[in-house]
Write a protein that holds these residues in place. Structure first.
Motif, PDB file in Angstrom:
ATOM      1  N   ASP A   1       0.859  -1.184   0.000  1.00 32.58           N
ATOM      2  CA  ASP A   1       0.000   0.000   0.000  1.00 32.58           C
ATOM      3  C   ASP A   1       0.893   1.232   0.000  1.00 32.58           C
ATOM      4  OD1 ASP A   1      -1.721   2.072   0.428  1.00 32.58           O
ATOM      5  OD2 ASP A   1      -2.529   1.333   2.330  1.00 32.58           O
ATOM      6  N   GLU A   2       1.098   1.816  -1.189  1.00 38.44           N
ATOM      7  CA  GLU A   2       2.002   2.961  -1.278  1.00 38.44           C
ATOM      8  C   GLU A   2       1.507   3.952  -2.334  1.00 38.44           C
ATOM      9  OE1 GLU A   2       6.463   1.577  -0.277  1.00 38.44           O
ATOM     10  OE2 GLU A   2       5.620   0.590  -2.030  1.00 38.44           O
ATOM     11  N   SER A   3       1.969   5.187  -2.160  1.00 38.61           N
ATOM     12  CA  SER A   3       1.626   6.250  -3.115  1.00 38.61           C
ATOM     13  C   SER A   3       2.898   6.777  -3.751  1.00 38.61           C
ATOM     14  CB  SER A   3       0.952   7.410  -2.387  1.00 38.61           C
ATOM     15  OG  SER A   3      -0.170   6.953  -1.681  1.00 38.61           O
ATOM     16  N   VAL A   4       2.801   7.149  -5.010  1.00 38.82           N
ATOM     17  CA  VAL A   4       3.934   7.763  -5.711  1.00 38.82           C
ATOM     18  C   VAL A   4       3.436   9.047  -6.361  1.00 38.82           C
ATOM     19  CG1 VAL A   4       5.751   7.455  -7.423  1.00 38.82           C
ATOM     20  CG2 VAL A   4       4.812   5.467  -6.260  1.00 38.82           C
ATOM     21  N   PHE A   5       4.000  10.174  -5.957  1.00 36.61           N
ATOM     22  CA  PHE A   5       3.590  11.474  -6.506  1.00 36.61           C
ATOM     23  C   PHE A   5       4.795  12.246  -6.995  1.00 36.61           C
ATOM     24  CE2 PHE A   5      -0.935  12.541  -5.876  1.00 36.61           C
ATOM     25  CZ  PHE A   5      -1.355  11.315  -5.419  1.00 36.61           C
ATOM     26  N   THR A   6       4.634  12.877  -8.145  1.00 36.26           N
ATOM     27  CA  THR A   6       5.705  13.695  -8.716  1.00 36.26           C
ATOM     28  C   THR A   6       5.190  15.106  -8.964  1.00 36.26           C
ATOM     29  OG1 THR A   6       6.716  11.779  -9.781  1.00 36.26           O
ATOM     30  CG2 THR A   6       7.279  13.934 -10.688  1.00 36.26           C
ATOM     31  N   SER A   7       5.995  16.094  -8.586  1.00 29.65           N
ATOM     32  CA  SER A   7       5.716  17.482  -8.983  1.00 29.65           C
ATOM     33  C   SER A   7       6.786  17.871  -9.968  1.00 29.65           C
ATOM     34  CB  SER A   7       5.792  18.426  -7.785  1.00 29.65           C
ATOM     35  OG  SER A   7       4.569  18.430  -7.111  1.00 29.65           O
ATOM     36  N   GLY A   8       6.401  18.630 -11.012  1.00 31.39           N
ATOM     37  CA  GLY A   8       7.402  18.983 -12.004  1.00 31.39           C
ATOM     38  C   GLY A   8       7.142  20.334 -12.638  1.00 31.39           C
ATOM     39  N   ASP A   9       8.217  20.905 -13.183  1.00 29.36           N
ATOM     40  CA  ASP A   9       8.096  22.215 -13.829  1.00 29.36           C
ATOM     41  C   ASP A   9       7.584  22.081 -15.260  1.00 29.36           C
ATOM     42  OD1 ASP A   9      10.227  21.187 -15.219  1.00 29.36           O
ATOM     43  OD2 ASP A   9      11.639  22.777 -14.691  1.00 29.36           O
ATOM     44  N   TYR A  10       7.277  20.851 -15.678  1.00 31.84           N
ATOM     45  CA  TYR A  10       6.832  20.597 -17.061  1.00 31.84           C
ATOM     46  C   TYR A  10       5.313  20.426 -17.143  1.00 31.84           C
ATOM     47  CZ  TYR A  10       7.094  16.075 -14.821  1.00 31.84           C
ATOM     48  OH  TYR A  10       6.960  15.062 -13.915  1.00 31.84           O
ATOM     49  N   GLU A  11       4.641  20.531 -16.003  1.00 29.06           N
ATOM     50  CA  GLU A  11       3.207  20.234 -16.023  1.00 29.06           C
ATOM     51  C   GLU A  11       2.397  21.409 -16.542  1.00 29.06           C
ATOM     52  OE1 GLU A  11       1.884  18.473 -12.308  1.00 29.06           O
ATOM     53  OE2 GLU A  11       3.837  17.517 -12.134  1.00 29.06           O
TER      54      GLU A  11
ATOM     55  N   TYR B   1       8.723  29.652 -16.825  1.00 27.87           N
ATOM     56  CA  TYR B   1       7.923  30.017 -15.653  1.00 27.87           C
ATOM     57  C   TYR B   1       6.858  28.951 -15.462  1.00 27.87           C
ATOM     58  CZ  TYR B   1      10.287  34.458 -16.177  1.00 27.87           C
ATOM     59  OH  TYR B   1      11.258  35.421 -16.272  1.00 27.87           O
ATOM     60  N   HIS B   2       6.883  28.293 -14.321  1.00 24.73           N
ATOM     61  CA  HIS B   2       5.943  27.188 -14.119  1.00 24.73           C
ATOM     62  C   HIS B   2       5.037  27.443 -12.911  1.00 24.73           C
ATOM     63  CE1 HIS B   2       8.113  25.478 -10.687  1.00 24.73           C
ATOM     64  NE2 HIS B   2       9.171  25.985 -11.277  1.00 24.73           N
ATOM     65  N   HIS B   3       4.183  26.480 -12.646  1.00 26.12           N
ATOM     66  CA  HIS B   3       3.024  26.696 -11.759  1.00 26.12           C
ATOM     67  C   HIS B   3       3.266  26.475 -10.264  1.00 26.12           C
ATOM     68  CE1 HIS B   3       1.767  22.221 -11.544  1.00 26.12           C
ATOM     69  NE2 HIS B   3       3.043  22.315 -11.816  1.00 26.12           N
ATOM     70  N   ILE B   4       4.496  26.120  -9.877  1.00 28.82           N
ATOM     71  CA  ILE B   4       4.732  25.912  -8.432  1.00 28.82           C
ATOM     72  C   ILE B   4       5.518  27.109  -7.899  1.00 28.82           C
ATOM     73  CG2 ILE B   4       5.711  24.383  -6.691  1.00 28.82           C
ATOM     74  CD1 ILE B   4       5.259  22.118  -8.827  1.00 28.82           C
ATOM     75  N   ILE B   5       4.867  27.848  -7.018  1.00 23.19           N
ATOM     76  CA  ILE B   5       5.378  29.159  -6.628  1.00 23.19           C
ATOM     77  C   ILE B   5       6.041  29.095  -5.252  1.00 23.19           C
ATOM     78  CG2 ILE B   5       4.760  31.612  -6.402  1.00 23.19           C
ATOM     79  CD1 ILE B   5       3.952  30.513  -9.140  1.00 23.19           C
ATOM     80  N   ASP B   6       7.191  29.751  -5.163  1.00 27.63           N
ATOM     81  CA  ASP B   6       7.920  29.816  -3.890  1.00 27.63           C
ATOM     82  C   ASP B   6       7.289  30.925  -3.045  1.00 27.63           C
ATOM     83  OD1 ASP B   6       9.693  30.247  -1.804  1.00 27.63           O
ATOM     84  OD2 ASP B   6      11.459  29.806  -3.045  1.00 27.63           O
TER      85      ASP B   6
END
Ligand code: AMP
Ligand code: MG
Length: 343
Positions: free
Chosen positions: A234-244, A254-259
Motif C-alpha cells: 500500500d504505497e503512493s507515488v507522486f511527482t511534482s514537475g516544472d513541465y506540467e 515560468y511554471h506553476h509551483i510558486i515559492d
C-alpha cells in the motif's frame, strides 16, 4: 467408484466456470486530468458499481474543491475575504485541517492560501493562456503582505481570515487527498487490490494476483519513463514537475509551483518524486520539496516524515535518498549517474 468420479468431474467443471480475477479498468476525466482506476477482481458487477461510485465521488470533489469555479470552496473563499467569521463547509473542513498540518510540517513551503498569487501568474486555469510574468512591483507588493494558511483562525467550525489576500487553492494536494478517499471507498466495498492513478500520481494497494503492481515515473526532460518501481502492499507515488504547466518567456521557463518566500516559480529542481504511504502527504510533499530546492529538500523531507525521495535538476542531475535507491529501477539506457545523499 462411479460416484466419486462424477464428483471429481463436477468439482473440476465448477472450477472452470468460476471467473478468474483480472484487471478492470476505467478512465475518467476529472481534476483537469485523466484519472484511471484499476481493480483486480473476479467480480465484474462489483467492479462496475465501484467505478460509477468513484466517478461520482471525484466529480463531486472537483466541483466542491475548485478554487475558481462555482462551488463550496469558491463561496467559502469569497466569504473569508470579508474578514467575518464564516462556517467551514463539511466538504472543506477535513481538507483544510489536513492542509494546515502539512503546511506547518513543510515550514510553509507548501501553502494552500496563495490562490491569488497563483492567479496572478496565470496558473489558476487548466489551460495556461498567459504568456508573460506579472509585473515585479505587483509581486513585491503581494509578498510584503503575503497570506499564510496559519493566518486562518478556526474556532468551533468558524473560520476567520485577517488577511484579505488569503485565498484557498488546494491544487497542490487535493488530488492526493482525493486518491486517499478513493482507496478508502474501494476498501469499504471489499477490494484489496487496486490502483487509483490521477494523471501519473497514484496510490496502489495489494497486488495484481501473484504479481506486484509496477508503476512508471515520467522523464521530466524527455519522452516516456525514466524509471519504474514495484509497489509493496500500500504505497503512493507522486511527482511534482516544472513541465506540467508552464510558459517560456525570453528564454526562461515560468511554471506553476510558486515559492511563497519570493512569489516566483520555484527554481532548482525540475521534478521531485515521493514514495510514501498516503497520497495526500506525498502530493503536498512533492510540491513542498520542489519549492525547497537543492539546499533544503532533505531537511523539509525529514520534517514531513518522508524517507523515499528522488529529485532531478533542470540539467538532469539525479539525487536520491538511500531508501529510494533500493526501490528504483531505471528504464533508460545508459543508466544515469545518481547521487545518493546522506540521510
Ligand atoms: P502540484 O502539481 O501537486 O505540485 O501542485 C501544483 C499546484 O499547487 C499549482 O497549480 C497551484 O495551484 C498550487 N501551488 C503552487 N505553488 C504552491 C505552493 N507553494 N504551495 C501550495 N500549493 C501551491
Ligand atoms: Mg503536489
Amino acid at each position: 467408484m462411479r460416484c466419486l468420479l462424477l464428483l471429481i468431474v463436477v468439482v473440476a467443471l465448477s472450477g472452470c466456470d468460476r471467473p478468474s480475477a483480472h484487471s478492470h479498468k476505467q478512465q475518467m476525466y476529472v481534476f483537469g486530468t485523466l484519472v484511471e482506476v484499476i481493480i483486480w477482481t473476479e467480480d465484474e458487477a462489483a467492479a462496475t458499481e465501484a467505478m460509477s461510485q468513484l466517478s461520482a465521488q471525484f466529480q463531486h470533489q472537483h466541483q466542491q474543491w475548485h478554487p475558481w469555479e462555482a462551488g463550496e470552496l469558491h463561496t467559502f473563499n469569497q466569504q473569508l475575504t470579508t474578514g467575518k467569521p464564516t462556517p467551514t463547509p463539511d466538504s472543506i473542513a477535513p481538507l483544510l485541517q489536513r492542509a494546515i498540518e502539512l503546511s506547518v510540517a513543510s515550514d510553509g513551503l507548501f501553502d494552500p492560501s496563495l490562490g491569488q498569487l497563483v492567479k496572478l501568474w496565470g496558473f489558476s486555469d487548466n489551460l495556461v493562456n498567459v504568456t508573460q510574468p506579472p509585473d515585479a512591483t505587483q509581486l513585491a507588493n503581494f509578498i510584503k503582505q503575503a497570506p499564510h494558511i496559519t493566518d486562518l483562525e478556526i474556532n468551533n467550525g468558524l473560520a476567520q481570515s485577517h488577511n484579505p489576500r488569503l485565498y484557498l487553492d488546494f491544487g497542490g494536494f487535493a488530488k492526493g487527498y482525493a486518491v486517499d478517499r478513493a482507496i478508502e471507498t474501494l476498501r469499504q466495498m471489499g477490494f484489496d487490490n487496486a490502483i487509483v492513478n490521477a494523471g501519473g500520481d497514484l496510490r496502489a494497494i495489494g497486488s495484481k494476483g501473484e504479481w506486484p503492481w509496477r508503476i512508471g515515473i515520467r522523464n521530466p526532460r524527455g519522452e516516456g519513463l525514466i524509471a519504474s518501481l514495484q509497489i509493496s502492499r500500500d504505497e503512493s507515488v507522486f511527482t511534482s514537475g516544472d513541465y506540467e504547466r508552464f510558459y517560456d518567456y525570453q528564454g526562461k521557463r515560468y511554471h506553476h509551483i510558486i515559492d511563497p518566500r519570493n512569489g516566483y516559480p520555484a527554481e532548482g529542481f525540475s521534478s521531485v518524486t515521493i514514495l510514501h504511504h498516503d497520497a495526500a502527504t506525498a502530493d503536498a510533499a512533492a510540491t513542498a520539496l520542489l519549492v525547497a530546492g537543492p539546499e533544503q529538500w532533505r531537511e523539509v523531507a525529514k520534517k514531513m516524515g518522508l524517507s523515499q525521495v528522488m529529485v532531478i535538476t533542470p540539467r538532469g542531475k539525479i539525487s536520491m535518498s538511500p531508501a529510494m535507491v533500493k526501490r528504483i529501477r531505471f528504464e533508460v539506457s545508459p543508466e544515469p549517474n545518481i547521487n545518493v545523499v546522506d540521510w
